[in-house]
Write a protein that holds these residues in place. Sequence first.
Motif, PDB file in Angstrom:
ATOM      1  N   GLY A  13     -16.338  -6.010 -11.042  1.00  0.00           N
ATOM      2  CA  GLY A  13     -17.406  -6.247 -11.143  1.00  0.00           C
ATOM      3  C   GLY A  13     -18.344  -5.543 -10.679  1.00  0.00           C
ATOM      4  N   ILE A  14     -19.344  -6.123  -9.944  1.00  0.00           N
ATOM      5  CA  ILE A  14     -20.428  -5.132  -9.426  1.00  0.00           C
ATOM      6  C   ILE A  14     -20.052  -4.303  -8.426  1.00  0.00           C
ATOM      7  CG2 ILE A  14     -22.693  -5.369  -8.029  1.00  0.00           C
ATOM      8  CD1 ILE A  14     -23.283  -7.966  -9.649  1.00  0.00           C
ATOM      9  N   GLY A  15     -19.057  -4.944  -7.411  1.00  0.00           N
ATOM     10  CA  GLY A  15     -18.668  -4.131  -6.480  1.00  0.00           C
ATOM     11  C   GLY A  15     -17.832  -2.697  -7.009  1.00  0.00           C
ATOM     12  N   LYS A  16     -16.929  -2.985  -7.934  1.00  0.00           N
ATOM     13  CA  LYS A  16     -16.355  -1.686  -8.442  1.00  0.00           C
ATOM     14  C   LYS A  16     -17.551  -0.547  -9.183  1.00  0.00           C
ATOM     15  CE  LYS A  16     -12.912  -0.215 -12.033  1.00  0.00           C
ATOM     16  NZ  LYS A  16     -12.001  -0.742 -13.041  1.00  0.00           N
ATOM     17  N   LEU A  31     -13.796   1.132   0.639  1.00  0.00           N
ATOM     18  CA  LEU A  31     -13.487   0.129  -0.219  1.00  0.00           C
ATOM     19  C   LEU A  31     -12.451  -0.993   0.162  1.00  0.00           C
ATOM     20  CD1 LEU A  31     -13.035   2.105  -3.389  1.00  0.00           C
ATOM     21  CD2 LEU A  31     -15.363   1.076  -2.407  1.00  0.00           C
ATOM     22  N   THR A  32     -13.033  -2.156   0.172  1.00  0.00           N
ATOM     23  CA  THR A  32     -12.385  -3.366   0.760  1.00  0.00           C
ATOM     24  C   THR A  32     -12.195  -4.555  -0.384  1.00  0.00           C
ATOM     25  OG1 THR A  32     -13.824  -4.906   1.681  1.00  0.00           O
ATOM     26  CG2 THR A  32     -13.185  -2.903   2.965  1.00  0.00           C
ATOM     27  N   GLY A  33     -10.956  -5.082  -0.390  1.00  0.00           N
ATOM     28  CA  GLY A  33     -10.827  -6.332  -1.235  1.00  0.00           C
ATOM     29  C   GLY A  33      -9.476  -6.941  -0.950  1.00  0.00           C
ATOM     30  N   ARG A  34      -9.182  -8.000  -1.762  1.00  0.00           N
ATOM     31  CA  ARG A  34      -7.828  -8.473  -1.437  1.00  0.00           C
ATOM     32  C   ARG A  34      -6.400  -7.866  -2.280  1.00  0.00           C
ATOM     33  NH1 ARG A  34      -9.278 -14.861  -2.773  1.00  0.00           N
ATOM     34  NH2 ARG A  34     -10.424 -13.667  -4.263  1.00  0.00           N
ATOM     35  N   ARG A  35      -7.037  -7.476  -3.360  1.00  0.00           N
ATOM     36  CA  ARG A  35      -5.965  -6.759  -4.420  1.00  0.00           C
ATOM     37  C   ARG A  35      -5.808  -5.447  -4.039  1.00  0.00           C
ATOM     38  NH1 ARG A  35      -8.464  -8.940 -10.074  1.00  0.00           N
ATOM     39  NH2 ARG A  35     -10.402  -8.269  -8.998  1.00  0.00           N
ATOM     40  N   VAL A  36      -4.811  -5.078  -3.264  1.00  0.00           N
ATOM     41  CA  VAL A  36      -4.538  -3.657  -2.918  1.00  0.00           C
ATOM     42  C   VAL A  36      -4.170  -2.870  -4.003  1.00  0.00           C
ATOM     43  CG1 VAL A  36      -2.080  -3.901  -2.220  1.00  0.00           C
ATOM     44  CG2 VAL A  36      -3.624  -2.222  -1.056  1.00  0.00           C
ATOM     45  N   LYS A  38      -5.490  -3.050  -7.097  1.00  0.00           N
ATOM     46  CA  LYS A  38      -6.662  -2.523  -7.624  1.00  0.00           C
ATOM     47  C   LYS A  38      -7.269  -1.357  -6.811  1.00  0.00           C
ATOM     48  CE  LYS A  38      -6.755  -4.975 -11.241  1.00  0.00           C
ATOM     49  NZ  LYS A  38      -6.880  -4.752 -12.850  1.00  0.00           N
ATOM     50  N   LEU A  39      -7.313  -1.621  -5.417  1.00  0.00           N
ATOM     51  CA  LEU A  39      -8.032  -0.571  -4.790  1.00  0.00           C
ATOM     52  C   LEU A  39      -7.480   0.948  -4.651  1.00  0.00           C
ATOM     53  CD1 LEU A  39      -8.365  -2.599  -1.584  1.00  0.00           C
ATOM     54  CD2 LEU A  39     -10.152  -2.184  -2.776  1.00  0.00           C
ATOM     55  N   HIS A  55     -11.636   5.795   1.355  1.00  0.00           N
ATOM     56  CA  HIS A  55     -10.816   5.105   1.948  1.00  0.00           C
ATOM     57  C   HIS A  55     -10.746   3.413   1.436  1.00  0.00           C
ATOM     58  CE1 HIS A  55     -11.731   8.264   4.893  1.00  0.00           C
ATOM     59  NE2 HIS A  55     -10.820   7.949   5.815  1.00  0.00           N
ATOM     60  N   TYR A  56      -9.358   2.781   1.555  1.00  0.00           N
ATOM     61  CA  TYR A  56      -9.570   1.523   0.925  1.00  0.00           C
ATOM     62  C   TYR A  56      -8.479   0.667   2.242  1.00  0.00           C
ATOM     63  CZ  TYR A  56      -4.914   2.289  -0.858  1.00  0.00           C
ATOM     64  OH  TYR A  56      -3.365   2.572  -0.894  1.00  0.00           O
ATOM     65  N   TYR A  57      -8.961  -0.527   2.081  1.00  0.00           N
ATOM     66  CA  TYR A  57      -8.410  -1.439   3.218  1.00  0.00           C
ATOM     67  C   TYR A  57      -8.303  -2.792   2.564  1.00  0.00           C
ATOM     68  CZ  TYR A  57      -9.787   2.203   6.443  1.00  0.00           C
ATOM     69  OH  TYR A  57     -10.041   3.406   7.155  1.00  0.00           O
ATOM     70  N   GLN A  58      -7.183  -3.435   2.448  1.00  0.00           N
ATOM     71  CA  GLN A  58      -7.003  -4.631   1.998  1.00  0.00           C
ATOM     72  C   GLN A  58      -7.557  -5.816   3.107  1.00  0.00           C
ATOM     73  OE1 GLN A  58      -2.900  -6.161   1.503  1.00  0.00           O
ATOM     74  NE2 GLN A  58      -3.428  -7.809   0.177  1.00  0.00           N
TER      75      GLN A  58
END
Length: 253
Positions: A13-16, A31-36, A38-39, A55-58
Amino acid sequence: MARYVLITGATSGIGKAMAYAFADNQDYLILTGRRVNKLKEIQADLTAKYGISVHYYQMDVTQAAEVAAVCRQILHDVPQIDILINNAGLALGLEKFHKYEVTDMVTMLDTNVKGLLYVTRQILPSMVEKNTGHIINIGSTAGIYAYAGAAVYAATKSAVKVLSDGIRIDTIDTNIKVTTIQPGIVETDFSEVRFHGDKERAATVYQGIEALQAEDIAQSVLFVANQPSHVQISDMTIMATKQATGFLIHREK
Protein backbone atom coordinates in the motif's frame (compact mmCIF):
# COMPACT_ATOMS: atom_id res chain seq x y z
CA MET A 1 22.34 14.96 0.23
CA ALA A 2 20.70 11.58 0.74
CA ARG A 3 18.65 11.22 3.91
CA TYR A 4 17.90 8.19 6.06
CA VAL A 5 14.16 7.55 5.88
CA LEU A 6 12.46 5.09 8.25
CA ILE A 7 9.06 3.83 7.09
CA THR A 8 6.86 1.58 9.22
CA GLY A 9 4.33 -0.71 7.56
CA ALA A 10 6.39 -0.69 4.37
CA THR A 11 5.33 -4.03 2.91
CA SER A 12 2.29 -2.88 0.91
CA GLY A 13 0.00 0.00 0.00
CA ILE A 14 1.05 3.53 0.87
CA GLY A 15 4.10 2.37 2.82
CA LYS A 16 5.50 0.47 -0.14
CA ALA A 17 4.70 3.33 -2.52
CA MET A 18 6.57 5.75 -0.26
CA ALA A 19 9.59 3.46 -0.25
CA TYR A 20 9.73 3.66 -4.05
CA ALA A 21 9.16 7.43 -4.09
CA PHE A 22 12.01 8.11 -1.67
CA ALA A 23 14.25 5.57 -3.43
CA ASP A 24 13.67 7.40 -6.71
CA ASN A 25 14.69 10.53 -4.82
CA GLN A 26 17.96 8.73 -3.96
CA ASP A 27 17.35 8.65 -0.23
CA TYR A 28 18.51 5.77 1.96
CA LEU A 29 15.72 3.58 3.30
CA ILE A 30 15.02 1.73 6.52
CA LEU A 31 11.90 -0.37 6.03
CA THR A 32 9.96 -2.20 8.74
CA GLY A 33 6.96 -4.48 8.73
CA ARG A 34 5.71 -7.82 9.95
CA ARG A 35 6.16 -9.75 6.67
CA VAL A 36 9.88 -10.23 6.33
CA ASN A 37 9.56 -12.00 2.95
CA LYS A 38 7.91 -8.90 1.50
CA LEU A 39 10.60 -6.67 2.98
CA LYS A 40 13.28 -8.82 1.34
CA GLU A 41 11.55 -8.58 -2.04
CA ILE A 42 11.22 -4.81 -1.81
CA GLN A 43 14.82 -4.38 -0.68
CA ALA A 44 16.10 -6.44 -3.60
CA ASP A 45 13.97 -4.54 -6.13
CA LEU A 46 14.87 -1.09 -4.80
CA THR A 47 18.57 -1.90 -4.69
CA ALA A 48 18.50 -3.21 -8.25
CA LYS A 49 16.46 -0.30 -9.65
CA TYR A 50 17.95 2.62 -7.75
CA GLY A 51 21.31 1.44 -6.42
CA ILE A 52 20.62 2.80 -2.95
CA SER A 53 21.19 1.53 0.57
CA VAL A 54 18.12 -0.29 1.93
CA HIS A 55 17.94 -1.75 5.42
CA TYR A 56 14.93 -3.78 6.53
CA TYR A 57 13.78 -5.05 9.92
CA GLN A 58 10.90 -7.28 10.91
CA MET A 59 8.88 -5.32 13.47
CA ASP A 60 5.37 -5.46 14.87
CA VAL A 61 4.60 -1.93 16.08
CA THR A 62 2.05 -3.21 18.60
CA GLN A 63 4.79 -4.90 20.65
CA ALA A 64 6.54 -2.29 22.81
CA ALA A 65 9.57 -4.41 23.76
CA GLU A 66 10.08 -5.51 20.17
CA VAL A 67 9.86 -1.93 18.92
CA ALA A 68 12.40 -0.79 21.50
CA ALA A 69 14.85 -3.55 20.55
CA VAL A 70 14.49 -3.05 16.79
CA CYS A 71 14.78 0.73 17.02
CA ARG A 72 17.92 0.40 19.11
CA GLN A 73 19.36 -1.83 16.40
CA ILE A 74 18.37 0.62 13.69
CA LEU A 75 20.01 3.53 15.49
CA HIS A 76 23.12 1.39 15.85
CA ASP A 77 23.18 0.41 12.17
CA VAL A 78 22.64 3.83 10.55
CA PRO A 79 24.15 7.22 11.37
CA GLN A 80 20.78 8.87 12.07
CA ILE A 81 17.11 8.93 11.15
CA ASP A 82 16.38 12.07 9.17
CA ILE A 83 12.74 11.25 8.41
CA LEU A 84 10.44 8.97 10.39
CA ILE A 85 7.21 8.03 8.61
CA ASN A 86 4.71 6.40 10.94
CA ASN A 87 2.64 4.62 8.33
CA ALA A 88 1.72 1.31 9.99
CA GLY A 89 -2.01 1.29 10.59
CA LEU A 90 -5.27 -0.40 9.72
CA ALA A 91 -9.03 -0.43 9.98
CA LEU A 92 -10.92 -3.54 11.03
CA GLY A 93 -14.66 -3.89 10.60
CA LEU A 94 -17.40 -1.44 9.69
CA GLU A 95 -20.11 -1.92 12.27
CA LYS A 96 -22.18 0.13 14.68
CA PHE A 97 -20.19 0.73 17.86
CA HIS A 98 -22.47 -1.41 20.03
CA LYS A 99 -22.04 -4.35 17.64
CA TYR A 100 -18.28 -4.07 17.13
CA GLU A 101 -15.87 -6.89 17.85
CA VAL A 102 -13.83 -5.77 20.85
CA THR A 103 -10.72 -7.49 19.51
CA ASP A 104 -10.93 -5.38 16.34
CA MET A 105 -11.26 -2.22 18.43
CA VAL A 106 -8.22 -3.09 20.51
CA THR A 107 -6.13 -4.03 17.47
CA MET A 108 -6.83 -0.64 15.87
CA LEU A 109 -5.87 1.18 19.06
CA ASP A 110 -2.73 -0.93 19.50
CA THR A 111 -1.59 -0.39 15.91
CA ASN A 112 -2.72 3.12 15.00
CA VAL A 113 -2.07 4.85 18.32
CA LYS A 114 0.21 2.80 20.53
CA GLY A 115 2.38 1.74 17.59
CA LEU A 116 2.97 5.37 16.65
CA LEU A 117 3.80 6.18 20.27
CA TYR A 118 6.22 3.27 20.68
CA VAL A 119 8.21 4.02 17.51
CA THR A 120 8.28 7.79 17.89
CA ARG A 121 9.34 7.58 21.53
CA GLN A 122 12.35 5.48 20.50
CA ILE A 123 13.43 7.60 17.53
CA LEU A 124 12.63 11.17 18.61
CA PRO A 125 15.32 11.48 21.32
CA SER A 126 18.05 10.95 18.71
CA MET A 127 16.49 13.67 16.55
CA VAL A 128 16.38 16.04 19.52
CA GLU A 129 20.01 15.28 20.31
CA LYS A 130 21.03 16.11 16.73
CA ASN A 131 18.56 19.03 16.57
CA THR A 132 17.21 17.87 13.21
CA GLY A 133 14.60 15.53 11.81
CA HIS A 134 11.12 15.23 10.38
CA ILE A 135 8.28 13.07 11.71
CA ILE A 136 5.51 12.37 9.20
CA ASN A 137 2.44 10.63 10.59
CA ILE A 138 -0.11 9.05 8.26
CA GLY A 139 -3.56 9.91 9.53
CA SER A 140 -6.85 9.90 7.62
CA THR A 141 -9.77 12.10 6.73
CA ALA A 142 -11.56 9.84 9.23
CA GLY A 143 -9.61 11.70 11.90
CA ILE A 144 -11.39 14.89 10.84
CA TYR A 145 -14.79 13.57 9.83
CA ALA A 146 -16.20 10.51 11.59
CA TYR A 147 -18.42 8.24 9.52
CA ALA A 148 -20.89 5.46 10.21
CA GLY A 149 -19.39 2.20 11.39
CA ALA A 150 -15.96 3.68 12.03
CA ALA A 151 -16.15 5.28 15.48
CA VAL A 152 -13.01 3.61 16.80
CA TYR A 153 -11.01 3.91 13.58
CA ALA A 154 -11.91 7.61 13.38
CA ALA A 155 -10.92 8.07 17.01
CA THR A 156 -7.51 6.50 16.40
CA LYS A 157 -6.85 8.75 13.42
CA SER A 158 -8.00 11.79 15.36
CA ALA A 159 -5.44 10.77 17.97
CA VAL A 160 -2.75 10.73 15.27
CA LYS A 161 -3.57 14.35 14.41
CA VAL A 162 -3.59 15.53 18.03
CA LEU A 163 -0.43 13.60 18.92
CA SER A 164 1.32 15.20 15.96
CA ASP A 165 0.26 18.65 17.14
CA GLY A 166 1.43 17.90 20.68
CA ILE A 167 4.81 16.58 19.56
CA ARG A 168 5.25 19.67 17.38
CA ILE A 169 4.63 21.83 20.45
CA ASP A 170 7.05 19.83 22.58
CA THR A 171 9.81 20.15 19.97
CA ILE A 172 9.16 23.79 19.06
CA ASP A 173 12.60 24.81 20.38
CA THR A 174 14.32 22.43 17.93
CA ASN A 175 14.70 22.18 14.17
CA ILE A 176 12.40 19.14 14.06
CA LYS A 177 9.34 19.20 11.82
CA VAL A 178 6.10 17.29 12.45
CA THR A 179 3.52 16.66 9.73
CA THR A 180 0.17 14.88 9.59
CA ILE A 181 -0.89 13.47 6.22
CA GLN A 182 -4.65 12.84 6.03
CA PRO A 183 -5.65 10.81 2.96
CA GLY A 184 -9.20 10.17 1.90
CA ILE A 185 -10.23 7.16 -0.17
CA VAL A 186 -7.13 5.34 -1.44
CA GLU A 187 -7.35 2.15 -3.47
CA THR A 188 -5.02 -0.28 -1.71
CA ASP A 189 -5.47 -3.49 0.27
CA PHE A 190 -6.85 -1.32 3.10
CA SER A 191 -10.47 -2.40 2.61
CA GLU A 192 -9.54 -6.04 2.15
CA VAL A 193 -7.86 -5.91 5.56
CA ARG A 194 -10.84 -4.04 7.02
CA PHE A 195 -13.22 -6.75 5.83
CA HIS A 196 -11.00 -9.59 6.99
CA GLY A 197 -10.01 -10.78 3.53
CA ASP A 198 -13.41 -10.40 1.83
CA LYS A 199 -12.18 -9.22 -1.59
CA GLU A 200 -15.65 -8.93 -3.09
CA ARG A 201 -16.88 -6.61 -0.36
CA ALA A 202 -13.62 -4.65 -0.44
CA ALA A 203 -13.99 -4.04 -4.18
CA THR A 204 -17.35 -2.29 -3.66
CA VAL A 205 -15.62 0.49 -1.70
CA TYR A 206 -13.93 1.74 -4.88
CA GLN A 207 -16.78 1.24 -7.35
CA GLY A 208 -18.03 4.30 -9.21
CA ILE A 209 -15.21 6.64 -8.15
CA GLU A 210 -11.69 7.26 -9.33
CA ALA A 211 -10.03 6.77 -5.97
CA LEU A 212 -6.62 8.01 -4.98
CA GLN A 213 -3.72 5.63 -5.53
CA ALA A 214 -0.94 4.84 -3.08
CA GLU A 215 1.49 6.62 -5.39
CA ASP A 216 -0.53 9.86 -5.09
CA ILE A 217 -0.01 9.86 -1.34
CA ALA A 218 3.64 8.90 -1.70
CA GLN A 219 4.32 11.85 -3.98
CA SER A 220 2.55 14.18 -1.56
CA VAL A 221 4.68 12.90 1.32
CA LEU A 222 7.84 13.36 -0.74
CA PHE A 223 6.78 16.94 -1.51
CA VAL A 224 6.32 17.65 2.20
CA ALA A 225 9.68 16.10 3.03
CA ASN A 226 11.51 18.08 0.33
CA GLN A 227 10.57 21.54 1.60
CA PRO A 228 13.37 23.91 2.69
CA SER A 229 14.53 23.72 6.30
CA HIS A 230 12.50 26.79 7.32
CA VAL A 231 9.24 25.44 5.83
CA GLN A 232 7.12 23.06 7.92
CA ILE A 233 3.88 21.74 6.44
CA SER A 234 1.95 20.82 9.55
CA ASP A 235 -1.05 19.15 7.88
CA MET A 236 -2.00 17.95 4.43
CA THR A 237 -5.46 16.59 3.59
CA ILE A 238 -5.81 14.76 0.28
CA MET A 239 -9.08 13.50 -1.19
CA ALA A 240 -10.32 12.15 -4.49
CA THR A 241 -12.00 14.78 -6.63
CA LYS A 242 -15.46 13.31 -6.04
CA GLN A 243 -15.03 12.86 -2.31
CA ALA A 244 -16.03 15.51 0.21
CA THR A 245 -16.06 14.96 3.96
CA GLY A 246 -15.10 11.53 5.14
CA PHE A 247 -17.28 8.91 3.47
CA LEU A 248 -19.37 11.40 1.45
CA ILE A 249 -18.59 10.19 -2.06
CA HIS A 250 -20.28 10.76 -5.41
CA ARG A 251 -20.31 7.49 -7.32
CA GLU A 252 -20.94 7.28 -11.07
CA LYS A 253 -23.45 4.60 -12.02
